[in-house]
Scaffold this motif. Structure first.
Motif, mmCIF file in Angstrom:
data_model
loop_
_atom_site.group_PDB
_atom_site.id
_atom_site.type_symbol
_atom_site.label_atom_id
_atom_site.label_comp_id
_atom_site.label_asym_id
_atom_site.label_seq_id
_atom_site.Cartn_x
_atom_site.Cartn_y
_atom_site.Cartn_z
ATOM 1 N N HIS A 125 0.893 -1.060 0.031
ATOM 2 C CA HIS A 125 -0.037 0.024 -0.090
ATOM 3 C C HIS A 125 0.874 1.188 -0.018
ATOM 4 O O HIS A 125 1.875 1.121 0.569
ATOM 5 C CB HIS A 125 -0.821 -0.160 1.208
ATOM 6 C CG HIS A 125 -1.730 -1.154 1.375
ATOM 7 N ND1 HIS A 125 -2.684 -1.507 0.606
ATOM 8 C CD2 HIS A 125 -1.407 -2.301 2.255
ATOM 9 C CE1 HIS A 125 -3.222 -2.668 0.952
ATOM 10 N NE2 HIS A 125 -2.538 -3.325 1.989
ATOM 11 N N ARG A 134 2.731 7.473 2.773
ATOM 12 C CA ARG A 134 3.007 8.971 2.678
ATOM 13 C C ARG A 134 3.496 9.540 3.714
ATOM 14 O O ARG A 134 3.130 10.892 4.172
ATOM 15 C CB ARG A 134 1.709 9.851 1.950
ATOM 16 C CG ARG A 134 1.223 9.271 0.636
ATOM 17 C CD ARG A 134 0.019 9.744 -0.117
ATOM 18 N NE ARG A 134 -0.106 9.426 -1.286
ATOM 19 C CZ ARG A 134 -0.988 8.260 -1.572
ATOM 20 N NH1 ARG A 134 -1.377 7.681 -0.465
ATOM 21 N NH2 ARG A 134 -1.192 7.900 -2.562
ATOM 22 N N GLN A 169 4.602 17.964 -2.215
ATOM 23 C CA GLN A 169 4.202 16.561 -1.693
ATOM 24 C C GLN A 169 5.430 16.508 -0.437
ATOM 25 O O GLN A 169 6.433 16.067 -0.776
ATOM 26 C CB GLN A 169 4.316 15.599 -2.756
ATOM 27 C CG GLN A 169 3.081 15.598 -3.531
ATOM 28 C CD GLN A 169 2.819 14.758 -4.536
ATOM 29 O OE1 GLN A 169 2.466 13.413 -3.985
ATOM 30 N NE2 GLN A 169 2.788 14.583 -5.640
ATOM 31 N N VAL A 174 5.797 5.086 -2.317
ATOM 32 C CA VAL A 174 4.717 5.566 -2.917
ATOM 33 C C VAL A 174 5.354 6.173 -4.292
ATOM 34 O O VAL A 174 6.192 6.602 -4.633
ATOM 35 C CB VAL A 174 3.950 6.658 -2.183
ATOM 36 C CG1 VAL A 174 4.720 7.932 -1.964
ATOM 37 C CG2 VAL A 174 2.677 7.127 -3.016
ATOM 38 N N GLY A 204 3.673 10.750 -9.817
ATOM 39 C CA GLY A 204 3.538 11.140 -11.002
ATOM 40 C C GLY A 204 3.380 12.506 -11.225
ATOM 41 O O GLY A 204 3.335 13.038 -12.273
ATOM 42 N N GLU A 217 -3.368 3.378 4.165
ATOM 43 C CA GLU A 217 -4.760 3.142 3.794
ATOM 44 C C GLU A 217 -4.903 2.157 2.934
ATOM 45 O O GLU A 217 -3.997 1.970 1.887
ATOM 46 C CB GLU A 217 -5.359 4.589 3.183
ATOM 47 C CG GLU A 217 -6.700 4.645 2.764
ATOM 48 C CD GLU A 217 -7.052 5.872 2.185
ATOM 49 O OE1 GLU A 217 -8.121 5.746 1.804
ATOM 50 O OE2 GLU A 217 -6.527 6.738 2.439
ATOM 51 N N ARG A 241 -6.880 0.740 0.074
ATOM 52 C CA ARG A 241 -7.541 1.566 -0.945
ATOM 53 C C ARG A 241 -8.282 0.174 -1.609
ATOM 54 O O ARG A 241 -7.630 -0.755 -2.143
ATOM 55 C CB ARG A 241 -6.640 2.168 -2.033
ATOM 56 C CG ARG A 241 -6.333 3.435 -1.206
ATOM 57 C CD ARG A 241 -6.001 4.584 -1.860
ATOM 58 N NE ARG A 241 -7.129 5.365 -1.976
ATOM 59 C CZ ARG A 241 -7.410 6.377 -2.927
ATOM 60 N NH1 ARG A 241 -6.201 6.861 -3.545
ATOM 61 N NH2 ARG A 241 -8.608 6.799 -3.162
HETATM 62 C C1 LIG Z 1 1.037 6.921 -12.395
HETATM 63 C C2 LIG Z 1 0.753 7.256 -10.775
HETATM 64 C C3 LIG Z 1 0.861 8.251 -10.466
HETATM 65 C C4 LIG Z 1 0.720 8.609 -9.294
HETATM 66 N N1 LIG Z 1 0.868 9.816 -8.665
HETATM 67 C C5 LIG Z 1 0.861 10.030 -7.303
HETATM 68 C C6 LIG Z 1 1.383 11.181 -6.685
HETATM 69 O O1 LIG Z 1 1.840 12.166 -7.245
HETATM 70 N N2 LIG Z 1 1.045 11.472 -5.420
HETATM 71 C C7 LIG Z 1 0.547 10.619 -4.518
HETATM 72 O O2 LIG Z 1 0.617 10.661 -3.209
HETATM 73 N N3 LIG Z 1 0.179 9.226 -5.062
HETATM 74 C C8 LIG Z 1 0.595 9.063 -6.390
HETATM 75 N N4 LIG Z 1 0.177 7.803 -6.843
HETATM 76 C C9 LIG Z 1 -0.023 6.816 -5.953
HETATM 77 C C10 LIG Z 1 -1.616 6.335 -6.074
HETATM 78 O O3 LIG Z 1 -2.318 7.351 -5.471
HETATM 79 C C11 LIG Z 1 -1.632 4.932 -5.496
HETATM 80 O O4 LIG Z 1 -1.061 4.003 -5.885
HETATM 81 C C12 LIG Z 1 -3.239 4.572 -5.551
HETATM 82 O O5 LIG Z 1 -4.277 5.554 -5.030
HETATM 83 C C13 LIG Z 1 -3.713 3.161 -4.809
HETATM 84 O O6 LIG Z 1 -3.368 3.076 -3.706
HETATM 85 P P1 LIG Z 1 -2.350 1.886 -3.219
HETATM 86 O O7 LIG Z 1 -0.744 2.402 -3.876
HETATM 87 O O8 LIG Z 1 -2.050 1.947 -1.806
HETATM 88 O O9 LIG Z 1 -2.789 0.649 -3.731
HETATM 89 C C14 LIG Z 1 0.494 7.519 -8.295
HETATM 90 C C15 LIG Z 1 0.315 6.391 -8.878
HETATM 91 C C16 LIG Z 1 0.402 6.203 -10.158
HETATM 92 C C17 LIG Z 1 0.432 4.817 -10.626
#
Ligand SMILES: Cc1cc2nc3c(=O)[nH]c(=O)nc-3n(C[C@H](O)[C@H](O)[C@H](O)COP(=O)(O)O)c2cc1C
Length: 185
Positions: free
Chosen positions: A26, A29, A81, A135, A138, A171, A173
């Motif tokens: 997960h 942050r 961030q 995390v 992007g 969290e 998700r």
């Molecule tokens: C292409 C991409 C861009 C993302 N950009 C951000 C970001 O800029 N900041 C952030 O906090 N999380 C970012 N995330 C994380 C996602 O929010 C997160 O993977 C998604 O909500 C699912 O949650 P999980 O990773 O806990 O399963 C990004 C994920 C991906 C794949």
């Protein structure tokens, strides 16, 4: 998300099968301000190095950001961030446009982005297998990232992986159903 408990910490000696590994990863942050040993960094980079790539060209380059002052600059480049400052390292995955040319137009427009993305994915799973957290980031100002680390036009920043020691219960998700994400044809 819950801070102030350590029940979410996992030892990297705790072996997990692949499906448990992907089910328990997960995004985190909040990080403890702690340094990551070089051998751990090498393991994460080695996982990226095992990823498949178009024509095995490995059309990506990974910049490893370790210094506190550089991580602070990344906070600005990622639209504030701020958890990035405390992370141990940030990996910037860039598409390598020079190497990509060997695979023609498709290599340049698509494969190098995919290569960098898959390398980032492998790294993210390796981080979790090591008992660390991450995390994917992007949302960033590509030009600012280039300027900060003098990354020339041959490399296109595609994604960042923020890596460190978790300081929160992440969290969990939810996901769409299989019917929503797939169609048997
Ligand atoms: C292409 C991409 C861009 C993302 N950009 C951000 C970001 O800029 N900041 C952030 O906090 N999380 C970012 N995330 C994380 C996602 O929010 C997160 O993977 C998604 O909500 C699912 O949650 P999980 O990773 O806990 O399963 C990004 C994920 C991906 C794949």
């Amino acid at each position: 998300m819950q801070k102030g408990t350590t029940s979410y910490l996992r030892s990297h000696n705790e072996k997990m099968n692949f499906f448990d590994l992907i089910a328990t990863r997960h995004s985190v942050r909040a990080y403890e301000d702690k340094k990551l040993q070089d051998d751990m960094v090498d393991k994460i980079l080695s996982a990226a190095n095992k990823a498949p790539s178009a024509k095995n060209l490995q059309s990506y380059r990974i910049f490893v950001v370790q210094k506190k002052e550089d991580k602070k600059k990344l906070v600005t480049a990622t639209h504030d961030q701020d958890f990035i400052e405390d992370a141990s390292i940030v990996l910037i995955f860039c598409a390598d446009l020079i190497s990509a040319k060997e695979a023609g137009v498709r290599g340049l427009e698509l494969y190098c982005i995919q290569d960098a993305t898959i390398a980032c994915t492998y790294s993210q799973l390796a981080v979790h297998a090591l008992g660390l957290s991450s995390v994917w980031v992007g949302s960033f100002d590509e030009e600012m990232v280039r300027r900060l680390f003098s990354i020339d036009r041959n490399f296109k920043p595609v994604s960042m992986l923020v890596v460190g020691f978790p300081d929160e219960e992440p969290e969990k998700r939810s996901r769409k159903s299989l019917n929503e994400i797939s169609q048997r044809i």
